[in-house]
Write a protein that holds these residues in place. Structure first.
Motif, short mmCIF file in Angstrom:
data_model
loop_
_atom_site.label_atom_id
_atom_site.label_comp_id
_atom_site.label_asym_id
_atom_site.label_seq_id
_atom_site.Cartn_x
_atom_site.Cartn_y
_atom_site.Cartn_z
N THR A 118 0.83 -1.21 0.00
CA THR A 118 0.00 0.00 0.00
C THR A 118 0.86 1.25 0.00
O THR A 118 0.56 2.22 -0.71
N VAL A 119 1.92 1.22 0.79
CA VAL A 119 2.85 2.37 0.85
C VAL A 119 3.49 2.60 -0.51
O VAL A 119 3.61 3.74 -0.98
N ALA A 120 3.91 1.51 -1.16
CA ALA A 120 4.53 1.62 -2.48
C ALA A 120 3.56 2.19 -3.50
O ALA A 120 3.92 3.06 -4.31
N SER A 121 2.32 1.72 -3.49
CA SER A 121 1.29 2.21 -4.42
C SER A 121 1.02 3.69 -4.20
O SER A 121 0.91 4.46 -5.16
N ARG A 122 0.94 4.10 -2.93
CA ARG A 122 0.67 5.50 -2.61
C ARG A 122 1.84 6.40 -3.05
O ARG A 122 1.62 7.50 -3.56
N ALA A 123 3.07 5.90 -2.88
CA ALA A 123 4.24 6.68 -3.29
C ALA A 123 4.27 6.87 -4.80
O ALA A 123 4.57 7.97 -5.29
N ARG A 124 3.93 5.82 -5.54
CA ARG A 124 3.90 5.93 -7.00
C ARG A 124 2.86 6.96 -7.46
O ARG A 124 3.14 7.80 -8.33
N LYS A 125 1.68 6.92 -6.85
CA LYS A 125 0.63 7.87 -7.22
C LYS A 125 1.04 9.30 -6.88
O LYS A 125 0.74 10.24 -7.63
N THR A 126 1.73 9.47 -5.76
CA THR A 126 2.21 10.80 -5.37
C THR A 126 3.18 11.35 -6.40
O THR A 126 3.10 12.53 -6.78
N LEU A 127 4.10 10.51 -6.88
CA LEU A 127 5.07 10.95 -7.88
C LEU A 127 4.41 11.23 -9.22
O LEU A 127 4.73 12.20 -9.91
#
Length: 743
Positions: free
Chosen positions: A418-427
């Motif tokens: 979930t953290v990885a997915s959220r980081a990708r969306k943020t970028l």
């Protein structure tokens, strides 16, 4: 004039202080430092420039070790492998953490030999800064250029340390000119040597206008900082003042803040040391210039000022140019793996750089590229092959962990999917960051260099075959530039590596570490193949599976001289787009698998095909057709097309640099045309000639022995892969005969 005298901390005080700090580490949590007081740096250089010796001195002066080892004695800390100590070279990167002036330095000593350049590539990705070491008698050498190009790729600020200035033929000014000419950077000399009759007596710091005199008898632990006096040191004072003005002038052209101060004060001489240090820091971090220092690590001169310069000029972890990507993880863990080693007791140990958050032993982490969770076993702070057990390590640091079975070099680690997915969306939501850069950030692994040599490897008996396979898996995970290939046609295991030394070291490690007396076949050149002419056709393939018949019809074309990374192209013209868009995801994966399988084995000798793409124009298949049939159909179609298009062999071309004494240079030069060498330039270095040329790798097998004969042992050479090149018909026929045994 009264002189100010400063002494470094005495040996016993340093070690007493370090012992107290060490006890804090061993007890549990790694002692925290502010991020601003952490430096993650690498030591980069050409072979034999003094990287390991310099690292050894740093560990000694910081109190990590009580006795300095020497490369020629085979007892240094960071060269801990048996092969490194026997050969006197660095083969694998070694990490060491130490304290210096209330800062933590996480240092990585990297190899200098071109065969192990992938070790440097892995390391650079996680560094914030680097120290490039030069031989003071040679200046910028071949591998120096390579490692600096690698550092440029990752935007790494660096300082340069001119080592071996105790040598009679060392020339600091020549080295500075070499830096500017060959590295194409603005050199910013902050020191110059005090030499009397060729003997290095001290160093002048032009920033503080001081001379540094080292106590050689005390192993350099103590040194004096004496303020230069216009009356007592007239010659040195005038030279230092001139060099200081030159430095300020250079800096003012790249640092607007300094230029404004000079305009306000209307004088170069009124610039304070602190103002100069601040300007040097800004110029270094922004990669506008490179501070240049000097010393003799072997003679224990100049290492402490170098350590000071690491703190003064190189950036802290939070100033890394890639932090804008890692910041998308917020306070959650984000770390990048850069090295894997195997320990007999601890098993696989994974080294990684922590960018955000922290990591605790025993916790679960998520591998973004491999989409799996793994359990961290123990957590360590490393000093080469010595590991200190800790319970937690925070961001900005370099750490090592056991228990990660699948994580390998280049993998991105975080606390959960979930953290990885959220980081990708943020970028992806940030307009200033290109979508390709985001994709590259999350992509699997760093680019692996192509091996240029290969050979077969055999276990001594069937009973040791399983042990050999286990050993090769471990070595391949440790070293991404090593490729282990199972050739099913001939039933052999093939090793592919970066050079003769690389393959030889692998053999020695299997014998010494895994106790398997393996046999290697003769060394072969890793050729490539290329298709010369475009071709297009429609093919119908019929397959029978049980009682069911399947038919696949496709139109494909070959595109030679293709420079893109995509090997499968799709025809999106109006006549074909509807058919292409109707292909489902599974079938598209099957098509790509078919293309990749063909490109691995060319039509001439079975070498990989490069610079070619396959374009799919049309695809039809009946109901019940499984993806594996489509894979087989497209493989057959491409192979038939390649039979109608002529192909050629491509051979690896190496950049060869030879340094030879003048009297033997004519014999060496006369030998090069026989090796199909293309001379690039000839330079002078001391009383030697330096010859740079491009030579096919096939002509350099056993060259070290031949060069030793031609020069009576008075020549050295270095090799670096440059490019692949088409062979002429005669040379190709000879290569085919050499590989197959017949025309």
């Amino acid at each position: 004039m009264k002189q100010r005298l400063l002494l470094t901390t005495s040996w016993y005080k340093f070690h007493k202080r370090y012992a107290q700090k060490s006890s804090k580490i061993v007890k549990g949590k790694h002692e925290d430092h502010e991020t601003a007081k952490i430096r993650n740096i690498g030591i980069l250089a050409h072979i034999d420039a003094g990287k390991t010796t310099t690292t050894e001195r740093m560990l000694f002066y910081s109190g990590v070790i009580r006795h300095m080892g020497e490369v020629h004695h085979g007892n240094t800390v960071t060269d801990y492998m048996q092969q490194e100590r026997e050969r006197g070279i660095t083969i694998t990167s070694a990490a060491a953490t130490f304290e210096w002036k209330n800062h933590r330095i996480n240092l990585i000593d990297t190899p200098g030999h071109i065969d192990f350049t992938m070790e440097v590539e892995q390391t650079l990705r996680v560094l914030d800064g680097a120290v490039v070491i030069l031989d003071g008698s040679a200046g910028v050498e071949a591998q120096t250029l390579t490692v600096c190009r690698q550092a440029d790729k990752y935007n790494i600020p660096r300082i340069i340390y001119v080592n071996k200035m105790d040598r009679l033929d060392a020339n600091f000014d020549m080295c500075v000119q070499s830096i500017e000419r060959k590295l194409n950077v603005e050199a910013l000399p902050t020191q110059f040597p005090i030499k009397e009759k060729g003997i290095l007596e001290g160093i002048v710091n032009v920033i503080t206008m001081e001379k540094l005199i080292f106590d050689i008898k005390d192993m350099g632990m103590k040194y004096k900082r004496l303020k230069l006096s216009e009356n007592e040191d007239k010659g040195l004072w005038e030279m230092a003042l001139e060099k200081r003005r030159n430095l300020i002038d250079k800096l003012s052209n790249m640092d607007d803040k300094l230029a404004n101060i000079i305009i306000e004060q209307e004088s170069l001489d009124s610039i304070t040391a602190q103002t100069l240090l601040n300007s040097l820091y800004r110029s270094t971090v922004n990669r506008k210039g490179v501070p240049v220092l000097l010393g003799s690590s072997y003679k224990n001169i100049g290492v402490q000022p170098l350590m000071d310069s690491i703190l003064l000029y190189l950036p802290a972890p939070d100033q890394n140019k890639y932090m804008k990507y890692y910041d998308s993880f917020g306070k959650h863990l984000s770390a990048r793996a850069f090295k894997v080693v195997h320990d007999n007791q601890k098993g696989a140990i994974t080294f990684f750089r922590i960018y955000t958050g922290s990591i605790k032993k025993g916790t679960k982490v998520y591998n973004v590229q491999r989409e799996i969770s793994e359990q961290v076993g123990k957590l360590y702070v490393a000093c080469a092959d010595d590991y200190q057990d800790v319970s937690e390590i925070s961001h900005g640091n370099i750490a090592a962990a056991t228990g990660l079975k699948y994580t390998t070099t280049g993998d991105l680690i975080t606390s959960g999917a979930t953290v990885a997915s959220r980081a990708r969306k943020t970028l992806e939501a940030q307009k200033e960051i290109d979508s390709k850069d985001v994709e590259n950030f999350f992509a699997l692994n760093s680019k692996i260099l192509e091996p240029v040599f290969f050979c077969s490897i055999e276990a001594p008996s069937p009973s040791t075959q399983v042990a050999l396979e286990t050993a090769l898996k471990q070595l391949e995970r440790e070293d991404p530039s090593l490729k282990v290939i199972q050739d099913e046609e001939i039933g052999q295991t093939v090793l592919a590596g970066m050079g003769e030394l690389h393959i030889e070291i692998i053999k020695e490690r299997i014998r010494s570490e895994f106790k398997i007396d393996v046999e290697l076949g003769s060394l072969q050149i890793a050729y490539k193949e290329a298709i010369l002419n475009p071709a297009k056709d429609t093919f119908t393939s019929k397959f029978s599976i049980g009682k069911r018949n399947c038919t696949v019809t496709m139109t494909v074309s070959l595109i030679p001289n293709h420079q893109g990374s995509e090997t499968l192209l799709l025809d999106k013209t109006p006549d074909c787009i509807a058919n292409i868009d109707a292909i489902n995801t599974n079938m598209m994966k099957a098509i790509k698998a078919g293309v990749e399988s063909v490109l691995r084995n060319g039509p001439k000798l079975g070498y990989p095909i490069v610079n070619m793409a396959v374009k799919l124009h049309w695809l039809e298949y009946g109901p019940g057709t499984v993806p594996t049939i489509v894979t087989a159909a497209i493989s057959q179609s491409i192979r038939k097309l390649m039979e109608t298009s002529s192909s050629v062999l491509l051979e690896p071309i190496m950049l060869l640099e030879i340094e030879v004494e003048e009297e033997y240079s004519s014999a060496v030069m006369a030998d090069l045309p026989k090796r199909r060498a293309e001379i690039q330039d000839i330079d002078a270095r001391r009383k030697n000639k330096v010859i740079r040329c491009l030579v096919p790798l096939a002509e350099l097998l056993g060259y070290s022995t031949e060069l030793r004969i031609l020069s009576s042992g008075h020549a050295t050479f270095s090799l670096e892969f440059d490019h692949y090149e088409k062979m002429d018909p005669t040379t190709e026929a000879e290569a085919v005969k050499r590989v197959t045994g017949f025309f």
